[in-house]
Design a protein around this motif. Structure first.
Motif, PDB file in Angstrom:
ATOM      1  N   PHE A 169       2.808  -8.572   4.833  1.00 38.87           N
ATOM      2  CA  PHE A 169       2.743  -7.094   4.501  1.00 38.87           C
ATOM      3  C   PHE A 169       2.324  -6.116   4.919  1.00 38.87           C
ATOM      4  O   PHE A 169       2.344  -5.904   6.250  1.00 38.87           O
ATOM      5  CB  PHE A 169       0.662  -7.890   4.422  1.00 38.87           C
ATOM      6  CG  PHE A 169       0.618  -8.992   2.845  1.00 38.87           C
ATOM      7  CD1 PHE A 169       0.065  -8.999   2.138  1.00 38.87           C
ATOM      8  CD2 PHE A 169       0.838 -10.815   4.390  1.00 38.87           C
ATOM      9  CE1 PHE A 169      -0.761  -9.722   1.784  1.00 38.87           C
ATOM     10  CE2 PHE A 169       0.027 -11.494   3.617  1.00 38.87           C
ATOM     11  CZ  PHE A 169      -0.068 -11.207   1.648  1.00 38.87           C
ATOM     12  N   HIS A 170       2.818  -5.084   3.990  1.00 33.24           N
ATOM     13  CA  HIS A 170       3.438  -3.602   4.974  1.00 33.24           C
ATOM     14  C   HIS A 170       2.510  -2.484   3.952  1.00 33.24           C
ATOM     15  O   HIS A 170       2.398  -2.326   2.793  1.00 33.24           O
ATOM     16  CB  HIS A 170       4.556  -3.213   4.537  1.00 33.24           C
ATOM     17  CG  HIS A 170       5.498  -4.271   5.228  1.00 33.24           C
ATOM     18  ND1 HIS A 170       6.021  -4.450   6.114  1.00 33.24           N
ATOM     19  CD2 HIS A 170       6.334  -5.209   3.978  1.00 33.24           C
ATOM     20  CE1 HIS A 170       6.555  -5.257   6.794  1.00 33.24           C
ATOM     21  NE2 HIS A 170       7.115  -6.013   5.674  1.00 33.24           N
ATOM     22  N   ASP A 171       2.021  -2.135   4.582  1.00 34.05           N
ATOM     23  CA  ASP A 171       0.546  -0.803   4.435  1.00 34.05           C
ATOM     24  C   ASP A 171       1.832   0.290   4.087  1.00 34.05           C
ATOM     25  O   ASP A 171       1.741   0.581   4.626  1.00 34.05           O
ATOM     26  CB  ASP A 171      -0.237  -0.495   4.922  1.00 34.05           C
ATOM     27  CG  ASP A 171      -1.497   0.361   4.919  1.00 34.05           C
ATOM     28  OD1 ASP A 171      -1.377   0.693   4.328  1.00 34.05           O
ATOM     29  OD2 ASP A 171      -2.742   0.378   5.444  1.00 34.05           O
ATOM     30  N   VAL A 210       0.816   3.520   3.329  1.00 30.60           N
ATOM     31  CA  VAL A 210      -0.003   4.734   3.748  1.00 30.60           C
ATOM     32  C   VAL A 210       0.161   4.636   5.879  1.00 30.60           C
ATOM     33  O   VAL A 210       0.686   5.356   5.960  1.00 30.60           O
ATOM     34  CB  VAL A 210      -1.206   4.880   3.505  1.00 30.60           C
ATOM     35  CG1 VAL A 210      -1.939   5.622   4.136  1.00 30.60           C
ATOM     36  CG2 VAL A 210      -1.706   4.212   2.517  1.00 30.60           C
ATOM     37  N   THR A 211      -0.414   3.674   6.090  1.00 34.24           N
ATOM     38  CA  THR A 211      -0.076   3.387   7.607  1.00 34.24           C
ATOM     39  C   THR A 211       1.113   2.773   8.491  1.00 34.24           C
ATOM     40  O   THR A 211       1.187   2.797   9.584  1.00 34.24           O
ATOM     41  CB  THR A 211      -1.410   2.191   8.074  1.00 34.24           C
ATOM     42  OG1 THR A 211      -1.157   1.851   7.720  1.00 34.24           O
ATOM     43  CG2 THR A 211      -2.359   3.333   8.122  1.00 34.24           C
ATOM     44  N   HIS A 212       1.977   2.290   7.193  1.00 35.12           N
ATOM     45  CA  HIS A 212       2.810   1.026   8.207  1.00 35.12           C
ATOM     46  C   HIS A 212       3.180   0.231   8.683  1.00 35.12           C
ATOM     47  O   HIS A 212       3.471  -0.073   9.514  1.00 35.12           O
ATOM     48  CB  HIS A 212       4.110   2.835   8.246  1.00 35.12           C
ATOM     49  CG  HIS A 212       4.209   3.404   7.354  1.00 35.12           C
ATOM     50  ND1 HIS A 212       5.107   3.637   6.111  1.00 35.12           N
ATOM     51  CD2 HIS A 212       4.418   4.844   7.384  1.00 35.12           C
ATOM     52  CE1 HIS A 212       5.362   4.174   5.673  1.00 35.12           C
ATOM     53  NE2 HIS A 212       5.141   5.134   6.727  1.00 35.12           N
ATOM     54  N   HIS A 242       2.114  -3.247   9.973  1.00 36.00           N
ATOM     55  CA  HIS A 242       2.752  -4.693   9.023  1.00 36.00           C
ATOM     56  C   HIS A 242       1.537  -5.881   9.722  1.00 36.00           C
ATOM     57  O   HIS A 242       1.636  -6.111  11.059  1.00 36.00           O
ATOM     58  CB  HIS A 242       4.265  -4.683   9.945  1.00 36.00           C
ATOM     59  CG  HIS A 242       4.648  -6.095   9.886  1.00 36.00           C
ATOM     60  ND1 HIS A 242       5.164  -7.367  10.328  1.00 36.00           N
ATOM     61  CD2 HIS A 242       5.841  -7.057   8.346  1.00 36.00           C
ATOM     62  CE1 HIS A 242       5.578  -8.436  10.068  1.00 36.00           C
ATOM     63  NE2 HIS A 242       6.473  -7.604   9.064  1.00 36.00           N
ATOM     64  N   THR A 243       1.720  -7.063   8.969  1.00 36.02           N
ATOM     65  CA  THR A 243       1.139  -8.395   9.049  1.00 36.02           C
ATOM     66  C   THR A 243       2.025  -9.513   8.659  1.00 36.02           C
ATOM     67  O   THR A 243       1.629  -9.034   7.135  1.00 36.02           O
ATOM     68  CB  THR A 243      -0.527  -8.082   9.396  1.00 36.02           C
ATOM     69  OG1 THR A 243      -1.084  -9.246   9.804  1.00 36.02           O
ATOM     70  CG2 THR A 243      -0.852  -7.839   7.667  1.00 36.02           C
ATOM     71  N   LEU A 261      -2.854  -7.630   4.646  1.00 32.35           N
ATOM     72  CA  LEU A 261      -3.558  -6.183   5.159  1.00 32.35           C
ATOM     73  C   LEU A 261      -5.243  -5.829   3.938  1.00 32.35           C
ATOM     74  O   LEU A 261      -5.021  -6.606   2.918  1.00 32.35           O
ATOM     75  CB  LEU A 261      -2.769  -5.331   4.125  1.00 32.35           C
ATOM     76  CG  LEU A 261      -1.975  -5.429   4.797  1.00 32.35           C
ATOM     77  CD1 LEU A 261      -0.733  -3.824   4.408  1.00 32.35           C
ATOM     78  CD2 LEU A 261      -2.245  -5.155   6.821  1.00 32.35           C
TER      79      LEU A 261
END
Length: 151
Positions: free
Chosen positions: A46-48, A50-52, A54-55, A151
Motif C-alpha cells: 500500500f502506498h499513500d 500524498v505522504t508517500h 509505504h506499508t 493505509l
C-alpha cells in the motif's frame, strides 16, 4: 504408450497434432504464473499518494488474487505435459541430487495430476470471479475491504 508394431505408429500427426497445442498452452501458463504472483505482491503493498508512506496489508482482493495463483499453479503443475518435462524419459531417480529432485517434482506433479480436471474447472471459475472482482472494484461497484494493515 503405443502398442506394437512400432513401425506403424506415425506419432502426433494428422488430427493428433492438436495434442501439441496443450503443451504449448502449458508453456504459456508457466510464463503467466510469475506475472500473476507479482500482481499478488503489488496487491499487498500500500502506498499513500500524498505522504508517500509505504506499508503492507491484506485485503479481500489480495486473498482472491492469491487463491487465483494457487489454483492456476495446481492446474499447470498437474498437467501431463509438465509431468513429462520433469520426469519423462528418466530411468534413474536416485543417483544424483538432481535426479532425486526430479523424482520429487514428478511425484508432486503426479499427485496434482490425479485431480487435473478438478483443478481445471475450479481455476476456470475462480479466474472469472477474480477478473470480475477486480473489474467491479475498479468501476466502483464494490469496495475492496482491507483485512489487515494497509493505509
Amino acid at each position: 504408450a503405443v502398442s506394437k508394431p512400432w513401425n506403424s505408429y506415425k506419432g502426433e500427426t494428422g488430427l493428433l497434432i492438436v495434442q501439441n497445442l496443450h503443451r504449448y498452452f502449458m508453456y504459456a501458463a508457466l510464463a503467466y504464473l510469475p506475472i500473476l504472483s507479482y500482481d499478488v505482491w503489488l496487491s499487498i503493498n500500500f502506498h499513500d499518494p500524498v505522504t508517500h508512506a509505504h506499508t503492507f496489508g491484506i485485503s479481500v482482493g489480495s486473498l482472491i488474487l492469491l487463491l487465483n495463483v494457487f489454483m492456476l499453479t495446481g492446474y499447470t503443475l498437474g498437467c501431463h505435459a509438465f509431468r513429462h518435462i520433469v520426469g519423462g524419459g528418466t530411468n534413474d531417480w536416485t543417483s544424483t541430487p538432481v535426479a532425486r529432485l526430479k523424482h520429487k517434482m514428478w511425484k508432486m506433479s503426479t499427485k496434482l495430476n490425479e485431480h487435473h480436471k478438478d483443478w481445471a474447472l475450479y481455476s476456470l471459475f475462480w479466474v472469472m470471479f477474480a477478473d470480475f472482482y477486480i473489474y467491479a472494484c475498479t468501476m466502483g461497484w464494490w469496495t475492496d475491504i482491507v483485512i489487515w494493515g494497509g493505509l
